[in-house]
Design a protein around this motif. Sequence first.
Motif, mmCIF file in Angstrom:
data_model
loop_
_atom_site.group_PDB
_atom_site.id
_atom_site.type_symbol
_atom_site.label_atom_id
_atom_site.label_comp_id
_atom_site.label_asym_id
_atom_site.label_seq_id
_atom_site.Cartn_x
_atom_site.Cartn_y
_atom_site.Cartn_z
ATOM 1 N N PRO A 4 0.813 -1.219 0.000
ATOM 2 C CA PRO A 4 0.000 0.000 0.000
ATOM 3 C C PRO A 4 0.854 1.282 0.000
ATOM 4 C CG PRO A 4 -0.932 -1.590 1.512
ATOM 5 C CD PRO A 4 0.397 -2.140 1.074
ATOM 6 N N ASN A 5 1.926 1.293 0.786
ATOM 7 C CA ASN A 5 2.790 2.480 0.805
ATOM 8 C C ASN A 5 3.523 2.665 -0.516
ATOM 9 O OD1 ASN A 5 1.969 2.999 3.396
ATOM 10 N ND2 ASN A 5 3.833 2.252 4.362
ATOM 11 N N ILE A 6 3.892 1.568 -1.153
ATOM 12 C CA ILE A 6 4.541 1.654 -2.471
ATOM 13 C C ILE A 6 3.568 2.246 -3.488
ATOM 14 C CG2 ILE A 6 5.467 0.269 -4.386
ATOM 15 C CD1 ILE A 6 6.673 -1.586 -2.174
ATOM 16 N N LEU A 7 2.302 1.852 -3.422
ATOM 17 C CA LEU A 7 1.297 2.424 -4.328
ATOM 18 C C LEU A 7 1.152 3.926 -4.100
ATOM 19 C CD1 LEU A 7 -1.513 -0.309 -4.281
ATOM 20 C CD2 LEU A 7 0.054 0.242 -6.162
ATOM 21 N N THR A 8 1.104 4.319 -2.836
ATOM 22 C CA THR A 8 0.986 5.746 -2.519
ATOM 23 C C THR A 8 2.200 6.515 -3.022
ATOM 24 O OG1 THR A 8 -0.326 5.215 -0.567
ATOM 25 C CG2 THR A 8 0.649 7.410 -0.649
ATOM 26 N N LEU A 9 3.389 5.986 -2.774
ATOM 27 C CA LEU A 9 4.611 6.647 -3.255
ATOM 28 C C LEU A 9 4.654 6.700 -4.772
ATOM 29 C CD1 LEU A 9 7.205 5.234 -0.717
ATOM 30 C CD2 LEU A 9 6.498 7.630 -0.965
ATOM 31 N N SER A 10 4.153 5.650 -5.434
ATOM 32 C CA SER A 10 4.149 5.659 -6.902
ATOM 33 C C SER A 10 3.242 6.765 -7.420
ATOM 34 C CB SER A 10 3.722 4.291 -7.456
ATOM 35 O OG SER A 10 2.349 4.052 -7.228
ATOM 36 N N ARG A 11 2.161 7.046 -6.709
ATOM 37 C CA ARG A 11 1.271 8.145 -7.101
ATOM 38 C C ARG A 11 2.022 9.478 -7.037
ATOM 39 N NH1 ARG A 11 -2.637 6.872 -3.916
ATOM 40 N NH2 ARG A 11 -2.910 8.554 -2.441
ATOM 41 N N ILE A 12 2.813 9.648 -6.006
ATOM 42 C CA ILE A 12 3.587 10.890 -5.861
ATOM 43 C C ILE A 12 4.640 10.996 -6.971
ATOM 44 C CG2 ILE A 12 5.217 12.121 -4.371
ATOM 45 C CD1 ILE A 12 3.619 10.924 -1.962
ATOM 46 N N VAL A 13 5.329 9.897 -7.244
ATOM 47 C CA VAL A 13 6.372 9.891 -8.276
ATOM 48 C C VAL A 13 5.776 10.147 -9.663
ATOM 49 C CG1 VAL A 13 8.061 8.393 -9.437
ATOM 50 C CG2 VAL A 13 7.944 8.443 -6.936
ATOM 51 N N PHE A 45 -7.571 4.518 -4.401
ATOM 52 C CA PHE A 45 -8.537 3.588 -3.823
ATOM 53 C C PHE A 45 -7.836 2.357 -3.260
ATOM 54 C CE2 PHE A 45 -11.028 -0.303 -4.400
ATOM 55 C CZ PHE A 45 -12.057 -0.059 -3.505
ATOM 56 N N PHE A 46 -6.930 1.791 -4.047
ATOM 57 C CA PHE A 46 -6.356 0.507 -3.675
ATOM 58 C C PHE A 46 -5.351 0.580 -2.532
ATOM 59 C CE2 PHE A 46 -7.936 -0.911 -7.849
ATOM 60 C CZ PHE A 46 -8.644 -2.018 -7.405
ATOM 61 N N ASP A 47 -4.641 1.692 -2.377
ATOM 62 C CA ASP A 47 -3.659 1.715 -1.291
ATOM 63 C C ASP A 47 -4.335 1.567 0.062
ATOM 64 O OD1 ASP A 47 -4.674 4.313 -1.160
ATOM 65 O OD2 ASP A 47 -2.743 5.284 -1.446
ATOM 66 N N GLY A 48 -5.418 2.297 0.289
ATOM 67 C CA GLY A 48 -6.125 2.196 1.565
ATOM 68 C C GLY A 48 -6.836 0.857 1.735
ATOM 69 N N ALA A 49 -7.496 0.407 0.669
ATOM 70 C CA ALA A 49 -8.218 -0.868 0.744
ATOM 71 C C ALA A 49 -7.244 -2.022 1.003
ATOM 72 C CB ALA A 49 -9.002 -1.109 -0.548
ATOM 73 N N LEU A 50 -6.122 -2.017 0.316
ATOM 74 C CA LEU A 50 -5.117 -3.067 0.528
ATOM 75 C C LEU A 50 -4.513 -2.991 1.930
ATOM 76 C CD1 LEU A 50 -3.189 -3.233 -2.869
ATOM 77 C CD2 LEU A 50 -4.583 -5.027 -1.827
ATOM 78 N N ALA A 51 -4.262 -1.790 2.398
ATOM 79 C CA ALA A 51 -3.683 -1.642 3.739
ATOM 80 C C ALA A 51 -4.611 -2.251 4.786
ATOM 81 C CB ALA A 51 -3.414 -0.170 4.045
ATOM 82 N N ARG A 52 -5.905 -1.988 4.639
ATOM 83 C CA ARG A 52 -6.863 -2.558 5.599
ATOM 84 C C ARG A 52 -6.961 -4.076 5.430
ATOM 85 N NH1 ARG A 52 -8.863 2.313 4.222
ATOM 86 N NH2 ARG A 52 -10.210 1.546 2.556
ATOM 87 N N ARG A 53 -7.042 -4.544 4.198
ATOM 88 C CA ARG A 53 -7.185 -5.985 3.948
ATOM 89 C C ARG A 53 -5.952 -6.765 4.390
ATOM 90 N NH1 ARG A 53 -9.461 -8.327 -1.508
ATOM 91 N NH2 ARG A 53 -11.338 -7.757 -0.406
ATOM 92 N N MET A 54 -4.773 -6.180 4.165
ATOM 93 C CA MET A 54 -3.523 -6.865 4.507
ATOM 94 C C MET A 54 -3.112 -6.608 5.953
ATOM 95 S SD MET A 54 -1.456 -5.881 0.995
ATOM 96 C CE MET A 54 0.115 -6.465 1.598
ATOM 97 N N ASN A 55 -3.937 -5.836 6.668
ATOM 98 C CA ASN A 55 -3.598 -5.431 8.021
ATOM 99 C C ASN A 55 -2.219 -4.742 8.024
ATOM 100 O OD1 ASN A 55 -4.192 -5.067 10.699
ATOM 101 N ND2 ASN A 55 -3.248 -6.987 11.338
ATOM 102 N N ALA A 56 -2.042 -3.873 7.040
ATOM 103 C CA ALA A 56 -0.758 -3.190 6.859
ATOM 104 C C ALA A 56 -0.912 -1.679 6.981
ATOM 105 C CB ALA A 56 -0.173 -3.557 5.495
ATOM 106 N N VAL A 57 -1.928 -1.229 7.719
ATOM 107 C CA VAL A 57 -2.093 0.201 7.946
ATOM 108 C C VAL A 57 -0.892 0.674 8.756
ATOM 109 C CG1 VAL A 57 -3.531 1.963 9.046
ATOM 110 C CG2 VAL A 57 -4.603 0.042 7.847
ATOM 111 N N SER A 58 -0.270 1.749 8.298
ATOM 112 C CA SER A 58 0.937 2.226 8.974
ATOM 113 C C SER A 58 0.872 3.731 9.169
ATOM 114 C CB SER A 58 2.174 1.874 8.136
ATOM 115 O OG SER A 58 2.189 2.644 6.952
ATOM 116 N N PRO A 59 1.631 4.254 10.125
ATOM 117 C CA PRO A 59 1.691 5.710 10.297
ATOM 118 C C PRO A 59 2.173 6.403 9.016
ATOM 119 C CG PRO A 59 2.630 4.616 12.215
ATOM 120 C CD PRO A 59 2.375 3.550 11.184
#
Length: 182
Positions: A4-13, A45-59
Amino acid sequence: MNLPNILTLSRIVAIPVIIFLFLTGNPVAQWFAFALYVIAAITDFFDGALARRMNAVSPLGRMLDPIADKLLVGALLIAFAFAGSFTTGLTWAAIAIMMREIAVSGLREHLGSEGVTVHVTAIAKYKTMTQLIALGAMLVVPLVPGLELAAHGLVWLAAVLTVYTGVEYFMKAWPHLSGAKV
């Protein structure tokens, strides 16, 4: 670092690449800008959904996701203004969007330092979706004849929702800001 964090960073890049391709004025490059933009918007959409599904929500993810959204929206608004894609009225709508986004970010930061969490409302999620759709439509205005009026209407809708949610956040936060006992 997780998916999920990689997806978010890819959006920024992707943001400077989207802007560069759009500003070339080359229709093929502009279609690539639109395609990359759609992919970036979908990652929202997918970064948040994946973070919740994978239990990978992070600060890091909780911090980066809204920043990525605001960077994408803000950079495109500036690019459209620079390219002359906006009328005077749409420029004011863009200014209202940017002012709200910055003000609410400041509000969240301040309240966070006070130990108060500002939860995202359902309408704020629709606001973000409307912004992303409106900006996607604006990206293809030079490429699709007859889309200009609809795209401009979507930008205005996004501006209205953006301002409304900003007012809503500040009204909910007022007891914390006014010094009233909460």
